[in-house]
Write a protein that holds these residues in place. Sequence first.
Motif, PDB file in Angstrom:
ATOM      1  N   TRP A   6       0.839  -1.208   0.000  1.00 18.95           N
ATOM      2  CA  TRP A   6       0.000   0.000   0.000  1.00 18.95           C
ATOM      3  C   TRP A   6       0.872   1.256   0.000  1.00 18.95           C
ATOM      4  O   TRP A   6       0.620   2.194  -0.747  1.00 18.95           O
ATOM      5  N   ARG A   7       1.914   1.248   0.835  1.00 19.53           N
ATOM      6  CA  ARG A   7       2.799   2.408   0.925  1.00 19.53           C
ATOM      7  C   ARG A   7       3.626   2.595  -0.342  1.00 19.53           C
ATOM      8  O   ARG A   7       3.978   3.712  -0.695  1.00 19.53           O
TER       9      ARG A   7
ATOM     10  N   GLY B 105       2.520   1.988  -3.279  1.00 18.95           N
ATOM     11  CA  GLY B 105       1.630   2.442  -4.338  1.00 18.95           C
ATOM     12  C   GLY B 105       1.143   1.357  -5.277  1.00 18.95           C
ATOM     13  O   GLY B 105       0.658   1.649  -6.366  1.00 18.95           O
TER      14      GLY B 105
ATOM     15  N   ARG C 182      -2.725   1.639  -6.287  1.00 18.45           N
ATOM     16  CA  ARG C 182      -3.265   2.832  -6.937  1.00 18.45           C
ATOM     17  C   ARG C 182      -3.740   2.457  -8.331  1.00 18.45           C
ATOM     18  O   ARG C 182      -3.151   1.605  -8.983  1.00 18.45           O
ATOM     19  N   ASN C 183      -4.770   3.094  -8.807  1.00 18.59           N
ATOM     20  CA  ASN C 183      -5.285   2.886 -10.169  1.00 18.59           C
ATOM     21  C   ASN C 183      -5.594   1.420 -10.452  1.00 18.59           C
ATOM     22  O   ASN C 183      -5.189   0.869 -11.472  1.00 18.59           O
TER      23      ASN C 183
ATOM     24  N   GLN D  62      -5.009  -1.016 -13.841  1.00 23.63           N
ATOM     25  CA  GLN D  62      -4.220  -2.238 -13.746  1.00 23.63           C
ATOM     26  C   GLN D  62      -5.015  -3.456 -14.200  1.00 23.63           C
ATOM     27  O   GLN D  62      -4.466  -4.378 -14.799  1.00 23.63           O
TER      28      GLN D  62
END
Length: 74
Positions: free
Chosen positions: A13-14, A16, A19-20, A24
């Motif tokens: 999560w950190r 990234g 994201r999106n 993906q």
Amino acid sequence: MTLVPALVLVWGWRRGFFRNLEDQSRVIFDERDWQLSRPWESDAERLDRALAHGTPLAPTLGEWGGAGADGAPR
């Protein structure tokens, strides 16, 4: 045992990796995949996809179920 997967999730999560997710999930499809006619779709779903990606194409042998010319599964 549950601490390690939780730490991996937090690390991802950190970094990234989540994201999106919508973008993906679409990466694995070619443009032709979006145009293939799918027998299980309703008329409304087929129309939505046709508006977004163009006229549906007929699948070739082996696509969407893998049935041969005689209709038997391979």
